[in-house]
Design a protein around this motif. Structure first.
Motif, PDB file in Angstrom:
ATOM      1  N   GLN A 168       2.388  11.074  -8.138  1.00  0.00           N
ATOM      2  CA  GLN A 168       3.719  10.906  -7.551  1.00  0.00           C
ATOM      3  C   GLN A 168       3.615  10.676  -6.045  1.00  0.00           C
ATOM      4  O   GLN A 168       4.290   9.814  -5.476  1.00  0.00           O
ATOM      5  N   ARG A 169       2.738  11.445  -5.413  1.00  0.00           N
ATOM      6  CA  ARG A 169       2.552  11.295  -3.967  1.00  0.00           C
ATOM      7  C   ARG A 169       1.974   9.913  -3.650  1.00  0.00           C
ATOM      8  O   ARG A 169       2.397   9.270  -2.685  1.00  0.00           O
ATOM      9  N   MET A 170       1.040   9.442  -4.468  1.00  0.00           N
ATOM     10  CA  MET A 170       0.454   8.124  -4.244  1.00  0.00           C
ATOM     11  C   MET A 170       1.498   7.032  -4.409  1.00  0.00           C
ATOM     12  O   MET A 170       1.540   6.055  -3.651  1.00  0.00           O
ATOM     13  N   LEU A 171       2.373   7.173  -5.399  1.00  0.00           N
ATOM     14  CA  LEU A 171       3.454   6.212  -5.582  1.00  0.00           C
ATOM     15  C   LEU A 171       4.386   6.197  -4.374  1.00  0.00           C
ATOM     16  O   LEU A 171       4.847   5.141  -3.936  1.00  0.00           O
ATOM     17  N   ASP A 172       4.666   7.381  -3.844  1.00  0.00           N
ATOM     18  CA  ASP A 172       5.537   7.462  -2.674  1.00  0.00           C
ATOM     19  C   ASP A 172       4.886   6.782  -1.468  1.00  0.00           C
ATOM     20  O   ASP A 172       5.556   6.130  -0.671  1.00  0.00           O
ATOM     21  N   LEU A 173       3.564   6.950  -1.347  1.00  0.00           N
ATOM     22  CA  LEU A 173       2.857   6.402  -0.191  1.00  0.00           C
ATOM     23  C   LEU A 173       2.640   4.906  -0.300  1.00  0.00           C
ATOM     24  O   LEU A 173       2.816   4.164   0.660  1.00  0.00           O
ATOM     25  N   ARG A 174       2.231   4.463  -1.482  1.00  0.00           N
ATOM     26  CA  ARG A 174       1.882   3.051  -1.625  1.00  0.00           C
ATOM     27  C   ARG A 174       2.165   2.583  -3.052  1.00  0.00           C
ATOM     28  O   ARG A 174       1.256   2.519  -3.893  1.00  0.00           O
ATOM     29  N   PRO A 175       3.410   2.264  -3.377  1.00  0.00           N
ATOM     30  CA  PRO A 175       3.680   1.704  -4.705  1.00  0.00           C
ATOM     31  C   PRO A 175       3.001   0.339  -4.804  1.00  0.00           C
ATOM     32  O   PRO A 175       3.254  -0.553  -3.996  1.00  0.00           O
ATOM     33  N   GLY A 176       2.128   0.201  -5.756  1.00  0.00           N
ATOM     34  CA  GLY A 176       1.369  -1.028  -5.902  1.00  0.00           C
ATOM     35  C   GLY A 176       0.451  -0.935  -7.101  1.00  0.00           C
ATOM     36  O   GLY A 176       0.594  -0.047  -7.951  1.00  0.00           O
ATOM     37  N   VAL A 177      -0.504  -1.831  -7.172  1.00  0.00           N
ATOM     38  CA  VAL A 177      -1.354  -1.922  -8.353  1.00  0.00           C
ATOM     39  C   VAL A 177      -2.085  -0.610  -8.653  1.00  0.00           C
ATOM     40  O   VAL A 177      -2.024  -0.119  -9.786  1.00  0.00           O
ATOM     41  N   PRO A 178      -2.783   0.002  -7.681  1.00  0.00           N
ATOM     42  CA  PRO A 178      -3.502   1.237  -8.027  1.00  0.00           C
ATOM     43  C   PRO A 178      -2.591   2.369  -8.494  1.00  0.00           C
ATOM     44  O   PRO A 178      -2.928   3.084  -9.446  1.00  0.00           O
ATOM     45  N   SER A 179      -1.444   2.535  -7.852  1.00  0.00           N
ATOM     46  CA  SER A 179      -0.569   3.644  -8.242  1.00  0.00           C
ATOM     47  C   SER A 179       0.180   3.342  -9.543  1.00  0.00           C
ATOM     48  O   SER A 179       0.326   4.224 -10.400  1.00  0.00           O
ATOM     49  N   PHE A 180       0.648   2.104  -9.728  1.00  0.00           N
ATOM     50  CA  PHE A 180       1.344   1.777 -10.967  1.00  0.00           C
ATOM     51  C   PHE A 180       0.411   1.883 -12.175  1.00  0.00           C
ATOM     52  O   PHE A 180       0.821   2.313 -13.256  1.00  0.00           O
TER      53      PHE A 180
END
Length: 437
Positions: A168-180
């Motif tokens: 969730q924190r990674m999505l908040d920081l950088r929504p993109g290929v790695p987080s999705f």
């Protein structure tokens, strides 16, 4: 948007995604470094683009040898090269590059810590990887790459809630290929296949490079294959190959579709090409099992001997592939040795995968009462995976729990009737035998 996204989409993929940002950083960050790896002269040398990036990075580091970020990025690139080529010597080169970065900057070196975390994940030292990720985040709390290292370690250690929070924190920081894509993996583990596919389509929309497009298409294909939709799986794999014609993972996907449609000899031929380019244990085991299913036992045995030799080489380099080794021993060797390998790996990480492998190894060794507890643990998150259901069904059958076994085996074949050219027919045979009881 990302805050709401992970209320629907959750969690991770593994070292491949951790490296996405770091390898990109290696472009133009290069240095003279001995590289004796052989070039694979085949239709698909998946390491060729990365080798070119590494060559440029080595040249750059020759000119600017005190570039600590460059050394860290080079180390991460060599971790990825080891993964692609299945050559464990690259891990040693990665270690030296990361050591050099830390030597130049021993304090507050988040880049090196992230690189060491990726290396530890690749070497299956997930406890160390978790620690590296946490240390990197203490220095750089807003680093999505550090969160990626931490997520992959937490997932493999079986710390699902902590991994979810990190994603969730990674999505908040950088929504993109790695987080999705990490979100998609978590959704898949929780049995939410449609939501996982939606997350991967978001990743595909965010993809900006051929490699990212191929990666997303491959995993969309895998989701389709794992639900038995061969046409959609093939469509995704072939769409990925348009972006990256020599992508070995995508070629592996098309080979699996070929086998699922009953052309075992054609699938073996496809596997010959991709294992020549990427002789990783998983692909070699799949090739051997295809040969076995195609009633070519001598050729299958030769492949299994090759894999055993590869495991020996990996172990000499300090790389332990206990999951694949347990699979090989359980199906094609000594089940007691399979249990030993599986227990060693489970001692390091208590993930869904390791629980399933230990359950199956115990079953093959005749220890079904113990096996069932691990099979139940593997299914606890709700992952709709045909192999997991098949393993659990066979364990229940061995314990004489006929109705539960039949339900699990039926579920396996409903999830994906083509899940394995070797084991799907065995599931049908076992189901018929249970009906006879």
């Amino acid at each position: 948007m990302s805050e709401n996204l992970f209320r629907v989409f959750r969690t991770p993929l593994l070292v491949l995604l951790v490296l996405t940002g770091l390898i990109a950083a290696a472009v133009g960050v290069t240095a003279a470094w001995p590289d004796g790896s052989p070039t694979v002269e085949t239709i698909a040398d998946p390491s060729a683009p990365l080798r070119a990036e590494i060559a440029r990075a080595r040249q750059q580091l020759d000119r600017v040898p005190d570039n600590t970020t460059g050394w860290a990025a080079l180390g991460a690139a060599y971790v990825e090269l080891a993964r692609i080529t299945a050559d464990p010597e690259h891990y040693g080169v990665a270690q030296r590059a990361l050591d050099r970065s830390l030597e130049l900057k021993p304090q507050d070196n988040a880049d090196a810590l992230i690189g060491f975390g990726a290396l530890a994940n690749a070497l299956h030292d997930f406890t160390a990887a978790r620690d590296y990720g946490a240390r990197a985040l203490a220095l750089r709390p807003s680093s999505a790459d550090a969160h990626g290292v931490l997520i992959d370690a937490l997932t493999q250690l079986g710390e699902a809630d902590a991994a979810t929070a990190a994603v969730q924190r990674m999505l908040d920081l950088r929504p993109g290929v790695p987080s999705f894509t990490r979100a998609a993996y978590d959704l898949e583990l929780h049995g939410r296949t449609d939501d996982a596919a939606a997350a991967l389509r978001m990743a595909l929309t965010a993809a900006t490079t051929a490699d990212q497009i191929a990666f997303c298409r491959y995993h969309l294909g895998e989701l389709a294959f794992d639900t038995g939709d061969l046409d959609r799986a093939e469509s995704e794999y072939r769409a990925g190959l348009l972006a990256s014609p020599d992508n070995v993972a995508l070629r592996r996907g098309t080979a699996r579709v070929t086998a699922a449609r009953g052309d075992l000899d054609g699938a073996v031929e496809q596997y010959e090409a991709l294992t020549a380019a990427a002789p990783v244990p998983e692909y070699l085991i799949e090739k051997g099992e295809l040969l076995e299913a195609a009633r070519r036992p001598e050729e299958a045995a030769a492949v299994f001997r090759e894999i055993s030799e590869r495991f020996r080489r990996l172990e000499e380099q300090g790389v332990t592939e206990y999951i694949d080794a347990a699979h090989l021993a359980a199906e094609h060797g000594d089940p007691a040795e399979a249990v030993r390998f599986a227990e060693l790996e489970f001692g390091r990480r208590q993930s869904v995968i390791t629980s399933d492998v230990l359950a199956w190894s115990l079953h093959k060794a005749g220890r079904d009462a113990e096996a069932l507890g691990y099979a139940d643990r593997a299914s606890a998150l709700g992952w709709r995976n045909a192999s997991l259901a098949y393993h659990r069904g066979m364990i229940l059958a061995a314990l004489g729990r006929v109705d539960q076994a039949a339900a699990a085996l039926t579920s396996a074949l409903e999830i994906n009737p083509h899940f394995s050219p070797l084991h799907a027919p065995r599931a049908r045979q076992a189901l018929a035998a249970l009906a006879g009881r």
